[in-house]
Design an enzyme around this catalytic site. Structure first.
Site, short mmCIF file in Angstrom:
data_model
loop_
_atom_site.label_atom_id
_atom_site.label_comp_id
_atom_site.label_asym_id
_atom_site.label_seq_id
_atom_site.Cartn_x
_atom_site.Cartn_y
_atom_site.Cartn_z
CB CYS A 139 -0.92 0.00 1.22
SG CYS A 139 -2.06 1.41 1.21
CE LYS A 188 -1.67 -4.30 -2.85
NZ LYS A 188 -2.63 -3.26 -2.49
#
Length: 186
Positions: free
Chosen positions: A79, A119
């Site tokens: 992110c 991720k």
């Protein structure tokens, strides 16, 4: 939660919570824990967390494994938002591979039997993940567990969501990382 329920109504088999910050979870912040609520219709449910601290990753993974009903832990190290960048979390970890490895190892140590997925993005400012993605895939927790999957967002941190995604990156990296049996199951 309402969005995830709608996704299940349209056929989604796997759902994942909104991203929660480990510091806030460990402080017992009710609003942060509310992000992790699971509806009974969610058959396979993951909890997504973000952290810049290995010990917090371990503690939250252990807490989720022991006290929470989820099927996997999704560690968001991709992110690019500024608040995570200032915390040294999310995509900021791509500039610090040794710190990223420590955080992943901490999550694996706390998760034990709970699958952990991660991720990532292709790098911080320039694509650099290829240089160390193999070492992430090879990490093992104290109990011998490994990451169940690595998900690569085909942009760098500074590319955010505006630059074109590199759709070929994963094909090139697959030969470097390989595909574990755990990743194939997911």
């Amino acid at each position: 939660l309402p969005f995830r329920r709608g996704c299940v109504d349209f056929g989604a088999d796997i759902t994942c919570s909104e991203m929660a910050i480990t510091t806030n979870l460990l402080k017992g912040q009710v609003s942060e824990w509310a992000l992790l609520r699971r509806h009974p219709c969610e058959r396979v449910f993951g909890v997504q967390i973000a952290t810049g601290r290995a010990e917090e990753a371990r503690k939250v993974a252990e807490l989720l494994r022991r006290e929470f009903r989820c099927d996997f832990l999704d560690l968001n190290c991709g992110c690019p938002i500024d608040v995570l960048d200032r915390m040294g979390a999310g995509a900021a970890l791509l500039a610090h591979p040794s710190k990223l490895r420590k955080i992943l190892a901490g999550a694996l140590d706390g998760a034990v039997s709970l699958p952990v997925v991660c991720k990532l993005r292709t790098g911080d400012r320039e694509p650099s993940l290829e240089r160390f993605v193999g070492s992430l895939a090879a990490l093992r927790g104290r109990s011998g567990n490994r990451l169940a999957a690595l998900t690569i967002h085909g942009r760098t941190k500074v590319g955010r969501y505006t630059k074109l995604a590199d759709w070929e990156w994963g094909r090139a990296a697959e030969s470097t990382v390989g595909t574990s049996s755990a990743a194939r199951r997911w």
